[in-house]
Design a protein around this motif. Structure first.
Motif, mmCIF file in Angstrom:
data_model
loop_
_atom_site.group_PDB
_atom_site.id
_atom_site.type_symbol
_atom_site.label_atom_id
_atom_site.label_comp_id
_atom_site.label_asym_id
_atom_site.label_seq_id
_atom_site.Cartn_x
_atom_site.Cartn_y
_atom_site.Cartn_z
ATOM 1 N N ILE A 1 -0.821 4.516 -7.288
ATOM 2 C CA ILE A 1 -0.577 3.574 -7.372
ATOM 3 C C ILE A 1 0.313 2.941 -6.127
ATOM 4 O O ILE A 1 0.870 3.954 -5.354
ATOM 5 C CB ILE A 1 0.130 2.925 -8.576
ATOM 6 C CG1 ILE A 1 -0.433 3.500 -9.901
ATOM 7 C CG2 ILE A 1 0.292 1.250 -7.925
ATOM 8 C CD1 ILE A 1 1.162 2.763 -10.782
ATOM 9 N N VAL A 2 -0.963 2.214 -4.995
ATOM 10 C CA VAL A 2 -0.047 1.645 -3.847
ATOM 11 C C VAL A 2 0.306 0.450 -4.414
ATOM 12 O O VAL A 2 0.036 -0.697 -4.247
ATOM 13 C CB VAL A 2 -1.060 1.377 -2.769
ATOM 14 C CG1 VAL A 2 -0.474 1.451 -0.952
ATOM 15 C CG2 VAL A 2 -1.612 3.626 -2.727
ATOM 16 N N VAL A 3 1.863 0.165 -3.486
ATOM 17 C CA VAL A 3 2.252 -0.891 -4.127
ATOM 18 C C VAL A 3 2.734 -1.905 -2.780
ATOM 19 O O VAL A 3 3.454 -1.011 -2.222
ATOM 20 C CB VAL A 3 3.789 -0.844 -4.813
ATOM 21 C CG1 VAL A 3 4.403 -2.392 -4.820
ATOM 22 C CG2 VAL A 3 3.448 -0.334 -6.130
ATOM 23 N N ALA A 4 2.054 -3.239 -2.384
ATOM 24 C CA ALA A 4 2.501 -4.192 -1.699
ATOM 25 C C ALA A 4 3.228 -4.986 -1.799
ATOM 26 O O ALA A 4 3.726 -5.379 -3.039
ATOM 27 C CB ALA A 4 1.542 -5.020 -1.627
ATOM 28 N N VAL A 5 4.679 -4.100 -0.919
ATOM 29 C CA VAL A 5 6.154 -5.030 -0.575
ATOM 30 C C VAL A 5 6.038 -6.158 -0.087
ATOM 31 O O VAL A 5 6.587 -5.742 0.864
ATOM 32 C CB VAL A 5 6.836 -3.889 -1.298
ATOM 33 C CG1 VAL A 5 8.803 -4.607 -1.253
ATOM 34 C CG2 VAL A 5 6.879 -2.692 -1.596
ATOM 35 N N GLY A 6 5.867 -6.898 -0.327
ATOM 36 C CA GLY A 6 5.622 -8.304 0.482
ATOM 37 C C GLY A 6 5.234 -9.308 0.706
ATOM 38 O O GLY A 6 4.987 -9.513 -0.578
ATOM 39 N N GLY A 7 4.434 -9.929 1.105
ATOM 40 C CA GLY A 7 4.276 -11.326 1.185
ATOM 41 C C GLY A 7 2.760 -11.664 1.409
ATOM 42 O O GLY A 7 2.355 -10.212 0.684
ATOM 43 N N ASP A 8 1.543 -12.123 1.490
ATOM 44 C CA ASP A 8 -0.339 -12.091 0.732
ATOM 45 C C ASP A 8 0.112 -11.378 1.914
ATOM 46 O O ASP A 8 -1.688 -10.743 1.721
ATOM 47 C CB ASP A 8 -0.107 -13.551 1.299
ATOM 48 C CG ASP A 8 0.256 -14.334 -0.425
ATOM 49 O OD1 ASP A 8 -0.894 -13.801 -1.444
ATOM 50 O OD2 ASP A 8 0.913 -15.926 -0.756
#
Length: 290
Positions: A58-65
């Motif tokens: 899993i690669v998680v985007a920690v932030g906004g769009d």
């Protein structure tokens, strides 16, 4: 293993400040993880590709769009799942999938490992859009939002930017080929996408479905600026599609030619072009869902 790609600028630094909370949660659950910090625009895509090579599940985007957009462009067409911890200004993509802003609740979704494949819009053969791409006054507003979001968030930042752009905006002519049907319009704005929200909560594409094999299209034809201000509150709730000035379509391929170079806002990121081609790509991205 889970990779967390953190945009330190997202949410005025909020994403970076949440790292200790994420570490604490992951250590308590005894799950292997690693943090990657973005250092420049587009770095999230590079880091996501590296995470695939290192066999992260899993690669998680920690932030906004914008962070989500970069990570998606790194993991597209792979079997690696996208996770989201929405800590940006708008968080429109996460809003569609009802991913909570609470860090611990968002982490719980990752560990549930409920995943589904969703479609993408491939723009000019090299950019993947998984939320909304738009042209017209709202794209010009997106350029201004980057200034206002330092002080305001969500719809307020969007509204202030709109007022700033509105007084000098002039509609322009475009030719739009929608699955072979050519239409010529003088537009205020047009949006194309897989999901519903943009601008920090405006439900611009209320009928969008990210796994139906089509892109949703909305066109707002030339209207007075006063009427546009009337339309905006309706768009928050997705009620604007009933207006006579609004056209809606579903399409697999869209080709846009404009009379001048225009701003195209893709998942909150802006590029300039006078020719835009969008093709739907089915089952392009796997996402962890609520």
């Amino acid at each position: 293993m889970i990779a967390f790609i953190v945009n330190p600028a997202a949410g005025n630094g909020k994403a970076y400040k949440m790292i200790p909370k994420i570490e604490k949660y992951m250590n308590e659950k005894n799950i292997k993880y690693k943090f990657f910090i973005t250092k420049y625009p587009g770095h999230g895509t590079v880091l996501a590709r590296e995470a695939i090579k290192d066999d992260f599940e899993i690669v998680v985007a920690v932030g906004g769009d914008g962070t989500v957009h970069e990570v998606i462009n790194g993991i597209r067409d792979s079997n690696v799942a996208l996770g989201i911890i929405p800590l940006g200004t708008g968080n429109d993509f996460a809003r569609y999938f009802r991913i909570p802003k609470d860090v611990y609740k968002a982490l719980e979704i990752l560990l549930m490992k409920n995943t589904k494949f969703i479609d993408s819009a491939v723009i000019n053969k090299y950019i993947t859009c998984n939320n909304v791409a738009n042209i017209g006054i709202d794209a010009d507003v997106a350029v201004q939002v980057t200034r206002f979001k330092r002080f305001f968030s969500g719809i307020l930042a969007y509204t202030l930017s709109l007022i700033n752009v509105l007084f000098k905006y002039k509609p322009y002519n475009v030719k739009i080929d929608i699955d072979g049907k050519m239409i010529k319009r003088k537009i205020m704005l047009a949006a194309f996408g897989n999901c519903s929200f943009y601008g920090g909560g405006f439900k611009i594409l209320p009928d969008a479905n990210p796994d139906d094999g089509y892109l949703d299209v909305i066109i707002v034809n030339e209207i007075s600026k006063f009427k546009l201000l009337f339309l905006l509150p309706m768009a928050i709730f997705g009620k604007h599609t009933s207006l006579k000035c609004v056209e809606t379509y579903k399409a697999e391929k869209i080709h846009i030619d404009a009379e001048k170079e225009l701003a195209l806002c893709v998942d909150g990121e802006v590029i300039l072009s006078n020719t835009i081609v969008l093709n739907v790509k089915r089952n392009s991205v796997k996402i962890c869902t609520n």
